[in-house]
Motif scaffolding. Structure first.
Motif, PDB file in Angstrom:
ATOM      1  N   ALA A 182       0.838  -1.208   0.000  1.00 45.97           N
ATOM      2  CA  ALA A 182       0.000   0.000   0.000  1.00 45.97           C
ATOM      3  C   ALA A 182       0.870   1.255   0.000  1.00 45.97           C
ATOM      4  CB  ALA A 182      -0.917  -0.006   1.226  1.00 45.97           C
ATOM      5  N   THR A 183       1.966   1.234   0.741  1.00 45.76           N
ATOM      6  CA  THR A 183       2.854   2.397   0.789  1.00 45.76           C
ATOM      7  C   THR A 183       3.541   2.609  -0.552  1.00 45.76           C
ATOM      8  OG1 THR A 183       3.191   2.035   3.139  1.00 45.76           O
ATOM      9  CG2 THR A 183       4.788   3.435   2.028  1.00 45.76           C
ATOM     10  N   ARG A 184       3.938   1.520  -1.192  1.00 43.97           N
ATOM     11  CA  ARG A 184       4.534   1.666  -2.530  1.00 43.97           C
ATOM     12  C   ARG A 184       3.541   2.280  -3.506  1.00 43.97           C
ATOM     13  NH1 ARG A 184       8.892  -3.030  -3.772  1.00 43.97           N
ATOM     14  NH2 ARG A 184       9.941  -2.783  -1.803  1.00 43.97           N
ATOM     15  N   GLU A 185       2.294   1.833  -3.433  1.00 45.86           N
ATOM     16  CA  GLU A 185       1.271   2.386  -4.320  1.00 45.86           C
ATOM     17  C   GLU A 185       1.041   3.869  -4.016  1.00 45.86           C
ATOM     18  OE1 GLU A 185      -1.106   2.835  -7.398  1.00 45.86           O
ATOM     19  OE2 GLU A 185       0.058   1.017  -6.977  1.00 45.86           O
ATOM     20  N   GLU A 186       1.030   4.234  -2.737  1.00 48.60           N
ATOM     21  CA  GLU A 186       0.910   5.648  -2.363  1.00 48.60           C
ATOM     22  C   GLU A 186       2.092   6.442  -2.915  1.00 48.60           C
ATOM     23  OE1 GLU A 186       0.746   5.771   1.879  1.00 48.60           O
ATOM     24  OE2 GLU A 186      -1.257   4.928   1.980  1.00 48.60           O
ATOM     25  N   GLY A 187       3.278   5.855  -2.845  1.00 48.49           N
ATOM     26  CA  GLY A 187       4.472   6.514  -3.376  1.00 48.49           C
ATOM     27  C   GLY A 187       4.384   6.721  -4.880  1.00 48.49           C
ATOM     28  N   ARG A 188       3.903   5.708  -5.579  1.00 45.79           N
ATOM     29  CA  ARG A 188       3.741   5.833  -7.042  1.00 45.79           C
ATOM     30  C   ARG A 188       2.738   6.925  -7.386  1.00 45.79           C
ATOM     31  NH1 ARG A 188       3.042   0.118  -6.810  1.00 45.79           N
ATOM     32  NH2 ARG A 188       5.096  -0.820  -6.895  1.00 45.79           N
ATOM     33  N   THR A 189       1.626   6.936  -6.641  1.00 45.59           N
ATOM     34  CA  THR A 189       0.593   7.946  -6.886  1.00 45.59           C
ATOM     35  C   THR A 189       1.129   9.349  -6.607  1.00 45.59           C
ATOM     36  OG1 THR A 189      -1.120   6.343  -6.300  1.00 45.59           O
ATOM     37  CG2 THR A 189      -1.744   8.664  -6.245  1.00 45.59           C
ATOM     38  N   ALA A 190       1.843   9.495  -5.485  1.00 38.69           N
ATOM     39  CA  ALA A 190       2.417  10.803  -5.145  1.00 38.69           C
ATOM     40  C   ALA A 190       3.465  11.213  -6.178  1.00 38.69           C
ATOM     41  CB  ALA A 190       3.036  10.757  -3.745  1.00 38.69           C
ATOM     42  N   GLU A 219       9.454   7.849  -5.579  1.00 34.54           N
ATOM     43  CA  GLU A 219       8.866   6.674  -4.927  1.00 34.54           C
ATOM     44  C   GLU A 219       9.848   6.046  -3.931  1.00 34.54           C
ATOM     45  OE1 GLU A 219       7.339   2.174  -5.997  1.00 34.54           O
ATOM     46  OE2 GLU A 219       7.611   3.601  -7.632  1.00 34.54           O
ATOM     47  N   TYR A 270      10.038   8.272  -0.914  1.00 36.60           N
ATOM     48  CA  TYR A 270       8.780   8.152  -0.176  1.00 36.60           C
ATOM     49  C   TYR A 270       8.804   6.891   0.688  1.00 36.60           C
ATOM     50  CZ  TYR A 270       3.683   8.222   0.526  1.00 36.60           C
ATOM     51  OH  TYR A 270       2.429   8.267   1.067  1.00 36.60           O
TER      52      TYR A 270
END
Length: 110
Positions: free
Chosen positions: A19-27, A51, A54
């Motif tokens: 989930a954190t990786r996905e948040e990093g990609r989105t950011a 990413e 992040y």
């Protein structure tokens, strides 16, 4: 800790990391979106670095939280031990007083 608990903790950790990786990609995508002058290769590199940073910041935050939780747990356990010792001492004192009163009462009645 049982094997099941360890397994569930591992799964939770993997899900949190994903989930954190996905948040990093989105950011990263939000960050690079207004930079329309970047080439595709440059945009990918900026997003990859963003990413990675992040994720590094998230890990540092998790480590800090885990260390703090450990310190708090130690403090609470020490407080709990002190309270338990006080309660035991109070209970023993009460028992000794009650026994003393009973002994004195029996001695007077004889």
């Amino acid at each position: 800790m049982s094997i099941t608990d360890k397994f569930l903790n591992d799964i939770e950790g993997h899900l949190l990391l994903a989930a954190t990786r996905e948040e990093g990609r989105t950011a990263a995508a939000r960050f690079s979106a207004p930079l329309d002058w970047l080439t595709d290769a440059q945009r990918c590199e900026v997003e990859r670095r963003f990413e990675a940073e992040y994720l590094a910041l998230a890990r540092a935050s998790w480590q800090h939280s885990a260390e703090r939780a450990g310190r708090l747990r130690d403090e609470y356990e020490a407080t709990y031990r002190r309270l338990r010792h006080r309660l035991l001492a109070g209970w023993l004192l009460t028992c000794a007083l009650v026994l003393g009163v009973l002994v004195v009462g029996l001695a007077r009645s004889c």
